[in-house]
Design a protein around this motif. Structure first.
Motif, PDB file in Angstrom:
ATOM      1  N   ALA A 137       0.840  -1.209   0.000  1.00 49.29           N
ATOM      2  CA  ALA A 137       0.000   0.000   0.000  1.00 49.29           C
ATOM      3  C   ALA A 137       0.871   1.252   0.000  1.00 49.29           C
ATOM      4  N   VAL A 138       1.964   1.216   0.780  1.00 55.52           N
ATOM      5  CA  VAL A 138       2.875   2.352   0.809  1.00 55.52           C
ATOM      6  C   VAL A 138       3.462   2.592  -0.574  1.00 55.52           C
ATOM      7  N   THR A 139       3.938   1.512  -1.202  1.00 51.21           N
ATOM      8  CA  THR A 139       4.539   1.629  -2.533  1.00 51.21           C
ATOM      9  C   THR A 139       3.544   2.191  -3.538  1.00 51.21           C
ATOM     10  N   ARG A 140       2.311   1.778  -3.414  1.00 52.64           N
ATOM     11  CA  ARG A 140       1.298   2.212  -4.382  1.00 52.64           C
ATOM     12  C   ARG A 140       1.079   3.715  -4.340  1.00 52.64           C
ATOM     13  N   VAL A 141       0.935   4.274  -3.156  1.00 48.30           N
ATOM     14  CA  VAL A 141       0.689   5.721  -3.083  1.00 48.30           C
ATOM     15  C   VAL A 141       1.960   6.513  -3.366  1.00 48.30           C
ATOM     16  N   LYS A 142       3.113   5.971  -2.966  1.00 47.40           N
ATOM     17  CA  LYS A 142       4.364   6.670  -3.241  1.00 47.40           C
ATOM     18  C   LYS A 142       4.674   6.670  -4.733  1.00 47.40           C
ATOM     19  N   THR A 143       4.409   5.546  -5.409  1.00 46.98           N
ATOM     20  CA  THR A 143       4.642   5.471  -6.849  1.00 46.98           C
ATOM     21  C   THR A 143       3.773   6.478  -7.599  1.00 46.98           C
ATOM     22  N   ALA A 144       2.599   6.752  -7.041  1.00 46.69           N
ATOM     23  CA  ALA A 144       1.686   7.723  -7.655  1.00 46.69           C
ATOM     24  C   ALA A 144       2.099   9.161  -7.360  1.00 46.69           C
ATOM     25  N   GLY A 145       3.156   9.331  -6.572  1.00 46.15           N
ATOM     26  CA  GLY A 145       3.649  10.672  -6.289  1.00 46.15           C
ATOM     27  C   GLY A 145       3.075  11.314  -5.041  1.00 46.15           C
ATOM     28  N   ALA A 146       2.354  10.541  -4.217  1.00 46.35           N
ATOM     29  CA  ALA A 146       1.739  11.098  -3.011  1.00 46.35           C
ATOM     30  C   ALA A 146       2.743  11.159  -1.857  1.00 46.35           C
ATOM     31  N   PHE A 147       2.454  12.015  -0.909  1.00 49.69           N
ATOM     32  CA  PHE A 147       3.230  12.184   0.327  1.00 49.69           C
ATOM     33  C   PHE A 147       2.558  11.324   1.396  1.00 49.69           C
ATOM     34  N   LEU A 148       3.353  10.640   2.235  1.00 52.49           N
ATOM     35  CA  LEU A 148       2.756   9.696   3.181  1.00 52.49           C
ATOM     36  C   LEU A 148       3.178   9.954   4.623  1.00 52.49           C
TER      37      LEU A 148
ATOM     38  N   ARG B 134       9.517  -1.014  16.070  1.00 50.70           N
ATOM     39  CA  ARG B 134       9.547  -1.904  14.914  1.00 50.70           C
ATOM     40  C   ARG B 134       8.690  -1.344  13.782  1.00 50.70           C
ATOM     41  N   ALA B 135       7.489  -0.881  14.124  1.00 49.24           N
ATOM     42  CA  ALA B 135       6.615  -0.308  13.092  1.00 49.24           C
ATOM     43  C   ALA B 135       7.229   0.944  12.492  1.00 49.24           C
ATOM     44  N   ALA B 136       7.914   1.736  13.315  1.00 57.02           N
ATOM     45  CA  ALA B 136       8.571   2.944  12.808  1.00 57.02           C
ATOM     46  C   ALA B 136       9.634   2.573  11.778  1.00 57.02           C
ATOM     47  N   ARG B 137      10.420   1.565  12.092  1.00 54.42           N
ATOM     48  CA  ARG B 137      11.460   1.119  11.146  1.00 54.42           C
ATOM     49  C   ARG B 137      10.834   0.552   9.877  1.00 54.42           C
ATOM     50  N   ASP B 138       9.754  -0.235  10.044  1.00 56.74           N
ATOM     51  CA  ASP B 138       9.081  -0.821   8.875  1.00 56.74           C
ATOM     52  C   ASP B 138       8.495   0.264   7.979  1.00 56.74           C
ATOM     53  N   ALA B 139       7.884   1.270   8.598  1.00 54.61           N
ATOM     54  CA  ALA B 139       7.274   2.349   7.816  1.00 54.61           C
ATOM     55  C   ALA B 139       8.327   3.145   7.066  1.00 54.61           C
ATOM     56  N   GLU B 140       9.447   3.427   7.729  1.00 49.05           N
ATOM     57  CA  GLU B 140      10.523   4.160   7.064  1.00 49.05           C
ATOM     58  C   GLU B 140      11.089   3.338   5.909  1.00 49.05           C
ATOM     59  N   ALA B 141      11.304   2.039   6.136  1.00 53.38           N
ATOM     60  CA  ALA B 141      11.855   1.175   5.089  1.00 53.38           C
ATOM     61  C   ALA B 141      10.916   1.072   3.896  1.00 53.38           C
ATOM     62  N   ALA B 142       9.606   1.131   4.174  1.00 48.53           N
ATOM     63  CA  ALA B 142       8.611   1.011   3.104  1.00 48.53           C
ATOM     64  C   ALA B 142       8.505   2.285   2.271  1.00 48.53           C
ATOM     65  N   GLY B 143       8.927   3.431   2.847  1.00 44.29           N
ATOM     66  CA  GLY B 143       8.916   4.666   2.078  1.00 44.29           C
ATOM     67  C   GLY B 143       8.118   5.811   2.648  1.00 44.29           C
ATOM     68  N   ALA B 144       7.705   5.718   3.917  1.00 41.96           N
ATOM     69  CA  ALA B 144       6.955   6.821   4.530  1.00 41.96           C
ATOM     70  C   ALA B 144       7.796   8.087   4.574  1.00 41.96           C
ATOM     71  N   ASP B 145       7.133   9.228   4.496  1.00 42.20           N
ATOM     72  CA  ASP B 145       7.822  10.520   4.526  1.00 42.20           C
ATOM     73  C   ASP B 145       7.879  11.131   5.920  1.00 42.20           C
TER      74      ASP B 145
END
Length: 344
Positions: free
Chosen positions: A112-123, A131-142
């Protein structure tokens, strides 16, 4: 006292296009267009709470928001707690409506993160654990929103807000926002002093004139103190097993006795206690009472953070935002003027 945007401005304000580093939490059912626009027009950053909502409602709420405000906004959805087919439609709808900022919560779903980031959205991604913080950062959260156990509504972790904030700040270079029992200027000032780029507020904005919460819910918050809240997974229908929420005590939580945790949604009877129009609301579901709800409101989950003691009236959202920011400025100014030990 009116708040001065310049003295509280952080890099987060530049990223999101707001004047104050205060985000309206994407409270499902409650944070709709009227409340979001009120926060935006007062200088905060708004989030529309579209948790598991149909695409038709997402469209109508975005359109309503845009009639009320031309300022940037986010849409909050919960990938890990939403049926995959509905999640696909929600994201597609938001992208078709040119939503530029998304807010996610609960377990990180990289796809889901990749999908919105690929579309150019800010997350923005809200997390309750390191652990969730690290996972979110690794996935591409802003941006990471560190939600402590003090928060009202769904609570992902078990760490107090400022303890989690410190830990997340130590492990990431991303901007971090503090969330959980933050409804005063003192709390905002503390968060900024610790290194947060801003705060996210839920309960403080739920108890405002523009929120879509039922008046009964708002008045219960006004009359509550922090010790009147409990953390329980007893309101779990419609969410994954073990999903805890912080709510005000009521007849349902009192019936739990000491067994506030460990409730299995598969073993909870589906008893209708209220309605939103033709839609039934079940006892022990996650549905809180809205303006449109009728029925046994007292038995529904009344989401509320531990900072309820600071909320003494239902007021316009703009006033609450200004009060928080003005108090924070006063707190920070006082701290700057207080000499360190040993100074003359």
């Amino acid at each position: 006292m009116m708040a001065d945007p310049g003295t509280l401005r952080t890099a987060l304000c530049d990223l999101l296009g707001c004047e104050y580093p205060v985000i309206l939490a994407g409270m499902g059912g409650v944070a709709r267009a009227e409340l979001a626009a009120a926060v935006a027009n007062a200088g905060g950053f708004p989030t529309l709470g579209m948790v598991r909502e149909a695409p038709s409602l997402i469209i109508s709420e975005i359109e309503a928001y845009r009639r009320l405000s031309d300022r940037p906004f986010a849409v909050n959805i919960i990938p890990a707690a939403t049926d995959p087919d509905l999640l696909h439609l929600q994201i597609e709808t938001c992208l078709a409506m040119k939503v530029a900022v998304f807010s996610f919560f609960w377990d990180v779903v990289p796809e889901a993160v990749t999908r919105v980031k690929t579309a150019g959205a800010f997350l923005l991604h809200q997390v309750g654990t390191l652990r969730a913080a690290r996972d979110a950062e690794a996935a591409g959260a802003d941006v990471l929103i560190a939600q402590g156990q003090d928060a009202g509504g769904h609570v992902h972790g078990r760490t107090p807000t400022f303890d989690l904030l410190r830990a997340v700040l130590d492990t990431t270079a991303l901007p971090v926002v503090a969330s959980g029992s933050i409804g005063t200027g003192k709390a905002l000032a503390t968060a900024l002093s610790l290194g947060a780029q801003g705060v996210q507020c839920g309960t403080a904005f739920l108890a405002t004139a523009e929120s879509f919460a039922h008046d009964y819910h708002k008045q219960r918050i006004v009359g509550a103190r922090g010790e009147d809240t409990v953390l329980t997974d007893g309101f779990v229908l419609n969410w994954p097993k073990g999903a805890a929420v912080r709510v005000l005590r009521n007849s349902v939580t009192e019936a739990f006795g000491p067994a506030l945790m460990g409730h299995d949604p598969q073993r909870i009877s589906h008893e209708v206690i209220a309605h939103d129009g033709p839609i039934p609301r079940l006892r022990q579901s996650t549905d809180s009472p809205l303006r449109t709800t009728t029925g046994a409101l007292e038995q529904m989950p009344l989401y509320c953070g531990t900072g309820a003691s600071a909320i003494n009236a239902v007021i316009p959202a703009a006033q609450r935002l200004n009060d928080i920011c003005a108090e924070a400025q006063a707190q920070l100014a006082s701290a700057r003027q207080t000499p360190m030990v040993g100074q003359t």
